[in-house]
Design a protein around this motif. Sequence first.
Motif, PDB file in Angstrom:
ATOM      1  N   CYS A   1       0.863  -1.194   0.000  1.00 14.68           N
ATOM      2  CA  CYS A   1       0.000   0.000   0.000  1.00 14.68           C
ATOM      3  C   CYS A   1       0.891   1.234   0.000  1.00 14.68           C
ATOM      4  O   CYS A   1       1.658   1.440   0.952  1.00 14.68           O
ATOM      5  CB  CYS A   1      -0.904   0.017   1.231  1.00 14.68           C
ATOM      6  SG  CYS A   1      -2.288  -1.103   1.149  1.00 14.68           S
TER       7      CYS A   1
ATOM      8  N   TRP B   1       2.220   3.338   3.119  1.00  4.60           N
ATOM      9  CA  TRP B   1       1.903   2.648   4.367  1.00  4.60           C
ATOM     10  C   TRP B   1       2.971   1.620   4.699  1.00  4.60           C
ATOM     11  O   TRP B   1       3.398   0.847   3.843  1.00  4.60           O
ATOM     12  CB  TRP B   1       0.565   1.930   4.267  1.00  4.60           C
ATOM     13  CG  TRP B   1      -0.632   2.805   4.463  1.00  4.60           C
ATOM     14  CD1 TRP B   1      -0.660   4.165   4.551  1.00  4.60           C
ATOM     15  CD2 TRP B   1      -1.990   2.377   4.587  1.00  4.60           C
ATOM     16  NE1 TRP B   1      -1.947   4.611   4.715  1.00  4.60           N
ATOM     17  CE2 TRP B   1      -2.782   3.533   4.746  1.00  4.60           C
ATOM     18  CE3 TRP B   1      -2.614   1.136   4.566  1.00  4.60           C
ATOM     19  CZ2 TRP B   1      -4.171   3.483   4.893  1.00  4.60           C
ATOM     20  CZ3 TRP B   1      -3.989   1.061   4.715  1.00  4.60           C
ATOM     21  CH2 TRP B   1      -4.757   2.233   4.888  1.00  4.60           C
TER      22      TRP B   1
ATOM     23  N   HIS C   1      -5.251  -0.668   9.648  1.00  5.45           N
ATOM     24  CA  HIS C   1      -6.415  -0.526   8.759  1.00  5.45           C
ATOM     25  C   HIS C   1      -7.265  -1.791   8.754  1.00  5.45           C
ATOM     26  O   HIS C   1      -8.495  -1.727   8.877  1.00  5.45           O
ATOM     27  CB  HIS C   1      -5.945  -0.201   7.351  1.00  5.45           C
ATOM     28  CG  HIS C   1      -7.043  -0.226   6.336  1.00  5.45           C
ATOM     29  ND1 HIS C   1      -7.991   0.766   6.235  1.00  5.45           N
ATOM     30  CD2 HIS C   1      -7.364  -1.155   5.390  1.00  5.45           C
ATOM     31  CE1 HIS C   1      -8.842   0.466   5.265  1.00  5.45           C
ATOM     32  NE2 HIS C   1      -8.488  -0.695   4.745  1.00  5.45           N
TER      33      HIS C   1
ATOM     34  N   ASP D   1     -15.512  11.022   2.953  1.00  3.80           N
ATOM     35  CA  ASP D   1     -14.473  10.432   2.110  1.00  3.80           C
ATOM     36  C   ASP D   1     -13.822   9.274   2.870  1.00  3.80           C
ATOM     37  O   ASP D   1     -13.067   9.494   3.817  1.00  3.80           O
ATOM     38  CB  ASP D   1     -13.431  11.487   1.750  1.00  3.80           C
ATOM     39  CG  ASP D   1     -12.393  10.976   0.756  1.00  3.80           C
ATOM     40  OD1 ASP D   1     -12.030   9.789   0.810  1.00  3.80           O
ATOM     41  OD2 ASP D   1     -11.927  11.785  -0.075  1.00  3.80           O
ATOM     42  N   PHE D   2     -14.099   8.014   2.433  1.00  3.03           N
ATOM     43  CA  PHE D   2     -13.590   6.867   3.165  1.00  3.03           C
ATOM     44  C   PHE D   2     -12.065   6.797   3.115  1.00  3.03           C
ATOM     45  O   PHE D   2     -11.422   6.395   4.093  1.00  3.03           O
ATOM     46  CB  PHE D   2     -14.180   5.558   2.633  1.00  3.03           C
ATOM     47  CG  PHE D   2     -13.653   4.350   3.352  1.00  3.03           C
ATOM     48  CD1 PHE D   2     -14.055   4.060   4.648  1.00  3.03           C
ATOM     49  CD2 PHE D   2     -12.717   3.517   2.753  1.00  3.03           C
ATOM     50  CE1 PHE D   2     -13.552   2.963   5.334  1.00  3.03           C
ATOM     51  CE2 PHE D   2     -12.211   2.419   3.417  1.00  3.03           C
ATOM     52  CZ  PHE D   2     -12.620   2.140   4.714  1.00  3.03           C
ATOM     53  N   THR D   3     -11.468   7.174   1.987  1.00  5.81           N
ATOM     54  CA  THR D   3     -10.009   7.129   1.885  1.00  5.81           C
ATOM     55  C   THR D   3      -9.367   8.044   2.918  1.00  5.81           C
ATOM     56  O   THR D   3      -8.414   7.662   3.615  1.00  5.81           O
ATOM     57  CB  THR D   3      -9.548   7.504   0.469  1.00  5.81           C
ATOM     58  OG1 THR D   3     -10.090   6.563  -0.460  1.00  5.81           O
ATOM     59  CG2 THR D   3      -8.035   7.501   0.375  1.00  5.81           C
ATOM     60  N   THR D   4      -9.892   9.251   3.040  1.00  5.44           N
ATOM     61  CA  THR D   4      -9.368  10.193   4.040  1.00  5.44           C
ATOM     62  C   THR D   4      -9.550   9.636   5.443  1.00  5.44           C
ATOM     63  O   THR D   4      -8.635   9.682   6.277  1.00  5.44           O
ATOM     64  CB  THR D   4     -10.075  11.554   3.917  1.00  5.44           C
ATOM     65  OG1 THR D   4      -9.810  12.103   2.621  1.00  5.44           O
ATOM     66  CG2 THR D   4      -9.599  12.523   4.985  1.00  5.44           C
TER      67      THR D   4
ATOM     68  N   SER E   1      -9.931   6.438   6.400  1.00  6.97           N
ATOM     69  CA  SER E   1      -9.099   5.266   6.674  1.00  6.97           C
ATOM     70  C   SER E   1      -7.630   5.643   6.815  1.00  6.97           C
ATOM     71  O   SER E   1      -6.906   5.064   7.627  1.00  6.97           O
ATOM     72  CB  SER E   1      -9.276   4.194   5.597  1.00  6.97           C
ATOM     73  OG  SER E   1      -8.881   4.661   4.333  1.00  6.97           O
ATOM     74  N   ASP E   2      -7.169   6.632   6.033  1.00  8.11           N
ATOM     75  CA  ASP E   2      -5.792   7.110   6.192  1.00  8.11           C
ATOM     76  C   ASP E   2      -5.576   7.705   7.577  1.00  8.11           C
ATOM     77  O   ASP E   2      -4.533   7.486   8.213  1.00  8.11           O
ATOM     78  CB  ASP E   2      -5.468   8.164   5.133  1.00  8.11           C
ATOM     79  CG  ASP E   2      -5.215   7.570   3.756  1.00  8.11           C
ATOM     80  OD1 ASP E   2      -5.033   6.334   3.667  1.00  8.11           O
ATOM     81  OD2 ASP E   2      -5.208   8.333   2.779  1.00  8.11           O
TER      82      ASP E   2
ATOM     83  N   HIS F   1     -11.170  -8.005   1.638  1.00 13.80           N
ATOM     84  CA  HIS F   1     -10.463  -7.119   2.567  1.00 13.80           C
ATOM     85  C   HIS F   1      -9.336  -7.875   3.259  1.00 13.80           C
ATOM     86  O   HIS F   1      -8.191  -7.398   3.304  1.00 13.80           O
ATOM     87  CB  HIS F   1     -11.476  -6.576   3.592  1.00 13.80           C
ATOM     88  CG  HIS F   1     -10.894  -5.711   4.646  1.00 13.80           C
ATOM     89  ND1 HIS F   1     -10.602  -4.379   4.450  1.00 13.80           N
ATOM     90  CD2 HIS F   1     -10.563  -5.977   5.945  1.00 13.80           C
ATOM     91  CE1 HIS F   1     -10.118  -3.855   5.563  1.00 13.80           C
ATOM     92  NE2 HIS F   1     -10.075  -4.810   6.478  1.00 13.80           N
TER      93      HIS F   1
ATOM     94  N   HIS G   1      -5.318  -7.304   1.890  1.00 15.66           N
ATOM     95  CA  HIS G   1      -4.429  -6.605   2.826  1.00 15.66           C
ATOM     96  C   HIS G   1      -3.399  -7.539   3.447  1.00 15.66           C
ATOM     97  O   HIS G   1      -2.278  -7.104   3.749  1.00 15.66           O
ATOM     98  CB  HIS G   1      -5.256  -5.881   3.885  1.00 15.66           C
ATOM     99  CG  HIS G   1      -5.940  -4.661   3.355  1.00 15.66           C
ATOM    100  ND1 HIS G   1      -5.267  -3.670   2.661  1.00 15.66           N
ATOM    101  CD2 HIS G   1      -7.243  -4.268   3.400  1.00 15.66           C
ATOM    102  CE1 HIS G   1      -6.117  -2.732   2.308  1.00 15.66           C
ATOM    103  NE2 HIS G   1      -7.319  -3.063   2.733  1.00 15.66           N
TER     104      HIS G   1
END
Length: 198
Positions: free
Chosen positions: A33, A36, A44, A66-69, A71-72, A111, A115
């Motif tokens: 990722c 990361w 995550h 915003d899911f990306t924001t 989760s980050d 998922h 990952h």
Amino acid sequence: MSEPQDWVAPTCDGLADLLEAAELDAWDSPSLCEGWLVRHVVAHMTMPARLTPQQFGAGMAAAGGDFTTFSDTVAARDAALPAGDLLAQLRSAELHAWQPPGGGGAGALNHAVIHSLDVTVALDRPAVAPPEAVRSVLDQLTAARGAVFGLDLGDTRLEATDLDWGWGSGQLVQSDGGRLVALLGGRTLPDGRVLARG
């Protein structure tokens, strides 16, 4: 025949076992990722074991939906948790039973498998997901013709070297099943291979 959800627990447990036995610096190694480290990926992955639905909703609202924001933010914050806590969460019943909204058991398996491969491929370790789980995710991602991760598979033939599995026609891409899942997940392999974007 097992359901996709049945393979989540062995995948997460296998990753926990691998990391527990690994050198401590493995946690601070780069993952597949982008940006990361391994500890960010695990933070995550285990987010569903820590956050209540209310906390998740509040975090999404704070991130403007915003899911990306979101989760980050969570990964950056929770990567600092003790390794023992993150390992316990990988092994937790809450994580093994979790399903993403609208994704069901198939989404939960994607998922977990993708990952886990972000870690194992980056560390050059064998996949921890059962072969049946890897095959299931390969089938799911190719059934969508790469659309899940914005790939163009129109001129691509994928063949697994460790499974009796192949898909598509065109330029041949051969690798073990786990690395093929990583490629279908939009990742760049350590050897530089990547699938074309749509």
